[in-house]
Scaffold this motif. Structure first.
Motif, PDB file in Angstrom:
ATOM      1  N   ARG A   1      14.586  21.102 -14.958  1.00 60.41           N
ATOM      2  CA  ARG A   1      13.841  19.868 -15.257  1.00 60.41           C
ATOM      3  C   ARG A   1      13.901  18.888 -14.090  1.00 60.41           C
ATOM      4  NH1 ARG A   1      12.587  18.868 -20.994  1.00 60.41           N
ATOM      5  NH2 ARG A   1      13.229  20.717 -22.134  1.00 60.41           N
ATOM      6  N   CYS A   2      15.046  18.820 -13.429  1.00 61.25           N
ATOM      7  CA  CYS A   2      15.169  17.926 -12.271  1.00 61.25           C
ATOM      8  C   CYS A   2      14.271  18.389 -11.128  1.00 61.25           C
ATOM      9  CB  CYS A   2      16.623  17.829 -11.817  1.00 61.25           C
ATOM     10  SG  CYS A   2      17.662  16.859 -12.947  1.00 61.25           S
ATOM     11  N   ARG A   3      14.215  19.674 -10.893  1.00 62.69           N
ATOM     12  CA  ARG A   3      13.324  20.191  -9.836  1.00 62.69           C
ATOM     13  C   ARG A   3      11.868  19.891 -10.163  1.00 62.69           C
ATOM     14  NH1 ARG A   3      16.755  25.609  -8.736  1.00 62.69           N
ATOM     15  NH2 ARG A   3      18.012  24.735  -7.053  1.00 62.69           N
ATOM     16  N   ASP A   4      11.495  20.065 -11.429  1.00 59.25           N
ATOM     17  CA  ASP A   4      10.124  19.734 -11.843  1.00 59.25           C
ATOM     18  C   ASP A   4       9.843  18.246 -11.630  1.00 59.25           C
ATOM     19  OD1 ASP A   4       9.747  22.375 -12.588  1.00 59.25           O
ATOM     20  OD2 ASP A   4       9.953  21.995 -14.748  1.00 59.25           O
ATOM     21  N   ARG A   5      10.819  17.413 -11.942  1.00 52.35           N
ATOM     22  CA  ARG A   5      10.658  15.963 -11.797  1.00 52.35           C
ATOM     23  C   ARG A   5      10.516  15.590 -10.326  1.00 52.35           C
ATOM     24  NH1 ARG A   5       8.457  11.867 -13.963  1.00 52.35           N
ATOM     25  NH2 ARG A   5       9.481   9.927 -13.482  1.00 52.35           N
ATOM     26  N   VAL A   6      11.337  16.212  -9.460  1.00 46.75           N
ATOM     27  CA  VAL A   6      11.241  15.963  -8.025  1.00 46.75           C
ATOM     28  C   VAL A   6       9.852  16.346  -7.524  1.00 46.75           C
ATOM     29  CG1 VAL A   6      12.059  16.735  -5.749  1.00 46.75           C
ATOM     30  CG2 VAL A   6      13.714  16.107  -7.519  1.00 46.75           C
ATOM     31  N   ALA A   7       9.338  17.491  -7.950  1.00 44.77           N
ATOM     32  CA  ALA A   7       8.005  17.929  -7.526  1.00 44.77           C
ATOM     33  C   ALA A   7       6.944  16.918  -7.959  1.00 44.77           C
ATOM     34  CB  ALA A   7       7.695  19.312  -8.084  1.00 44.77           C
ATOM     35  N   LEU A   8       7.041  16.440  -9.192  1.00 44.74           N
ATOM     36  CA  LEU A   8       6.085  15.445  -9.682  1.00 44.74           C
ATOM     37  C   LEU A   8       6.183  14.159  -8.869  1.00 44.74           C
ATOM     38  CD1 LEU A   8       4.009  14.396 -11.751  1.00 44.74           C
ATOM     39  CD2 LEU A   8       5.952  13.720 -13.182  1.00 44.74           C
ATOM     40  N   LEU A   9       7.395  13.687  -8.617  1.00 45.02           N
ATOM     41  CA  LEU A   9       7.579  12.453  -7.857  1.00 45.02           C
ATOM     42  C   LEU A   9       7.082  12.613  -6.419  1.00 45.02           C
ATOM     43  CD1 LEU A   9      11.065  11.338  -9.199  1.00 45.02           C
ATOM     44  CD2 LEU A   9       8.851  10.226  -9.638  1.00 45.02           C
ATOM     45  N   GLU A  10       7.303  13.790  -5.811  1.00 46.56           N
ATOM     46  CA  GLU A  10       6.790  14.041  -4.456  1.00 46.56           C
ATOM     47  C   GLU A  10       5.268  13.981  -4.438  1.00 46.56           C
ATOM     48  OE1 GLU A  10       8.234  14.284  -1.572  1.00 46.56           O
ATOM     49  OE2 GLU A  10      10.335  14.569  -2.099  1.00 46.56           O
ATOM     50  N   SER A  11       4.632  14.554  -5.461  1.00 46.54           N
ATOM     51  CA  SER A  11       3.179  14.512  -5.563  1.00 46.54           C
ATOM     52  C   SER A  11       2.694  13.067  -5.724  1.00 46.54           C
ATOM     53  CB  SER A  11       2.721  15.364  -6.744  1.00 46.54           C
ATOM     54  OG  SER A  11       1.342  15.227  -6.955  1.00 46.54           O
ATOM     55  N   GLN A  12       3.368  12.317  -6.577  1.00 46.78           N
ATOM     56  CA  GLN A  12       3.006  10.912  -6.782  1.00 46.78           C
ATOM     57  C   GLN A  12       3.215  10.107  -5.501  1.00 46.78           C
ATOM     58  OE1 GLN A  12       5.464  10.002 -10.194  1.00 46.78           O
ATOM     59  NE2 GLN A  12       3.782  10.397 -11.612  1.00 46.78           N
ATOM     60  N   LYS A  13       4.290  10.428  -4.784  1.00 44.08           N
ATOM     61  CA  LYS A  13       4.561   9.741  -3.517  1.00 44.08           C
ATOM     62  C   LYS A  13       3.444  10.009  -2.523  1.00 44.08           C
ATOM     63  CE  LYS A  13       7.917   9.589   0.223  1.00 44.08           C
ATOM     64  NZ  LYS A  13       9.057  10.265   0.825  1.00 44.08           N
ATOM     65  N   HIS A  14       2.979  11.250  -2.451  1.00 43.10           N
ATOM     66  CA  HIS A  14       1.867  11.602  -1.562  1.00 43.10           C
ATOM     67  C   HIS A  14       0.624  10.794  -1.932  1.00 43.10           C
ATOM     68  CE1 HIS A  14      -0.864  13.974   0.873  1.00 43.10           C
ATOM     69  NE2 HIS A  14      -1.618  14.143  -0.198  1.00 43.10           N
ATOM     70  N   ASP A  15       0.335  10.723  -3.246  1.00 38.68           N
ATOM     71  CA  ASP A  15      -0.830   9.969  -3.706  1.00 38.68           C
ATOM     72  C   ASP A  15      -0.686   8.483  -3.378  1.00 38.68           C
ATOM     73  OD1 ASP A  15      -1.813  12.352  -4.703  1.00 38.68           O
ATOM     74  OD2 ASP A  15      -1.321  11.900  -6.797  1.00 38.68           O
ATOM     75  N   ILE A  16       0.507   7.948  -3.536  1.00 36.75           N
ATOM     76  CA  ILE A  16       0.757   6.534  -3.229  1.00 36.75           C
ATOM     77  C   ILE A  16       0.588   6.285  -1.737  1.00 36.75           C
ATOM     78  CG2 ILE A  16       2.569   4.758  -3.127  1.00 36.75           C
ATOM     79  CD1 ILE A  16       3.551   5.915  -5.860  1.00 36.75           C
ATOM     80  N   ASP A  17       1.141   7.172  -0.904  1.00 38.81           N
ATOM     81  CA  ASP A  17       0.998   7.020   0.549  1.00 38.81           C
ATOM     82  C   ASP A  17      -0.474   7.049   0.953  1.00 38.81           C
ATOM     83  OD1 ASP A  17       3.747   6.801   0.898  1.00 38.81           O
ATOM     84  OD2 ASP A  17       4.009   8.906   1.486  1.00 38.81           O
ATOM     85  N   ALA A  18      -1.260   7.927   0.346  1.00 41.64           N
ATOM     86  CA  ALA A  18      -2.689   8.001   0.646  1.00 41.64           C
ATOM     87  C   ALA A  18      -3.400   6.716   0.217  1.00 41.64           C
ATOM     88  CB  ALA A  18      -3.313   9.218  -0.034  1.00 41.64           C
ATOM     89  N   ALA A  19      -3.055   6.182  -0.940  1.00 35.50           N
ATOM     90  CA  ALA A  19      -3.669   4.941  -1.419  1.00 35.50           C
ATOM     91  C   ALA A  19      -3.300   3.768  -0.513  1.00 35.50           C
ATOM     92  CB  ALA A  19      -3.247   4.659  -2.860  1.00 35.50           C
ATOM     93  N   ILE A  20      -2.053   3.734  -0.053  1.00 34.87           N
ATOM     94  CA  ILE A  20      -1.627   2.673   0.864  1.00 34.87           C
ATOM     95  C   ILE A  20      -2.410   2.752   2.165  1.00 34.87           C
ATOM     96  CG2 ILE A  20       0.307   1.885   2.313  1.00 34.87           C
ATOM     97  CD1 ILE A  20       2.149   2.581  -0.110  1.00 34.87           C
ATOM     98  N   ALA A  21      -2.574   3.956   2.695  1.00 36.41           N
ATOM     99  CA  ALA A  21      -3.333   4.122   3.932  1.00 36.41           C
ATOM    100  C   ALA A  21      -4.782   3.678   3.743  1.00 36.41           C
ATOM    101  CB  ALA A  21      -3.274   5.579   4.394  1.00 36.41           C
ATOM    102  N   GLU A  22      -5.380   4.040   2.625  1.00 36.79           N
ATOM    103  CA  GLU A  22      -6.764   3.647   2.336  1.00 36.79           C
ATOM    104  C   GLU A  22      -6.882   2.133   2.232  1.00 36.79           C
ATOM    105  OE1 GLU A  22     -10.802   4.104   1.586  1.00 36.79           O
ATOM    106  OE2 GLU A  22      -9.393   5.709   2.087  1.00 36.79           O
ATOM    107  N   LEU A  23      -5.964   1.517   1.517  1.00 39.08           N
ATOM    108  CA  LEU A  23      -5.997   0.058   1.368  1.00 39.08           C
ATOM    109  C   LEU A  23      -5.736  -0.652   2.689  1.00 39.08           C
ATOM    110  CD1 LEU A  23      -4.144  -0.285  -2.047  1.00 39.08           C
ATOM    111  CD2 LEU A  23      -6.508  -0.954  -1.562  1.00 39.08           C
ATOM    112  N   THR A  24      -4.823  -0.136   3.481  1.00 37.34           N
ATOM    113  CA  THR A  24      -4.534  -0.731   4.782  1.00 37.34           C
ATOM    114  C   THR A  24      -5.774  -0.689   5.671  1.00 37.34           C
ATOM    115  OG1 THR A  24      -2.200  -0.115   4.583  1.00 37.34           O
ATOM    116  CG2 THR A  24      -2.986  -0.618   6.792  1.00 37.34           C
ATOM    117  N   GLY A  25      -6.472   0.436   5.648  1.00 34.98           N
ATOM    118  CA  GLY A  25      -7.714   0.547   6.406  1.00 34.98           C
ATOM    119  C   GLY A  25      -8.777  -0.416   5.917  1.00 34.98           C
TER     120      GLY A  25
END
Length: 142
Positions: free
Chosen positions: A102-126
């Motif tokens: 369950r922890c590995r699954d949670r880490v994978a989900l959080l990594e995916s969310q982090k990627h999405d957040i980083d992409a949104a930050i880059a888009e907003l910064t631009g």
């Protein structure tokens, strides 16, 4: 011997046979209301002596699981499923493996969310850069 709780090691308390609601509230920094809620949810089961709740070392360890699980985003259902595996009598092997999975699954989900957040930050910064440059024609597509 420390009680291992999903890598949340709760130091043993050999000086205590049991704990009051005030003891656990103070130790874990939670309210008595939260403890009663976890009891109502069937996650902990203190003994009753009159109107007083008496918590065991097991309740204390389960509370550590609950709070660690909540901090990392597990639902109460997930937490219940993991802590209920403690009683299987297999040396907690199944419980440890379930927690790891369950922890590995949670880490994978959080990594995916982090990627999405980083992409949104880059888009907003631009977008901010375009707005600050006053290039309204870039925004309208002209």
């Amino acid at each position: 011997m420390a009680v291992a709780v999903a890598h949340a090691v709760v130091p043993p308390r050999p000086d205590r046979a049991n704990f009051t609601i005030s003891d656990l509230s103070a130790e874990f920094g939670i309210t008595a209301r939260a403890l009663r809620f976890y009891e109502d949810e069937g996650l902990i089961a203190p003994e009753r002596r009159g109107t007083a709740r008496i918590y065991s070392h097991r309740d204390r360890a389960r509370l550590a699981w609950i709070l660690r699980g909540k901090r990392v985003g597990f639902s109460l259902g997930d937490i219940r499923a993991m802590i209920d595996l403690y009683d299987l009598g297999d040396g907690r092997r199944t419980q440890r493996q379930a927690a790891i999975d369950r922890c590995r699954d949670r880490v994978a989900l959080l990594e995916s969310q982090k990627h999405d957040i980083d992409a949104a930050i880059a888009e907003l910064t631009g977008f901010i850069a375009v707005l600050e440059a006053g290039r309204s024609h870039d925004i309208q597509g002209h």
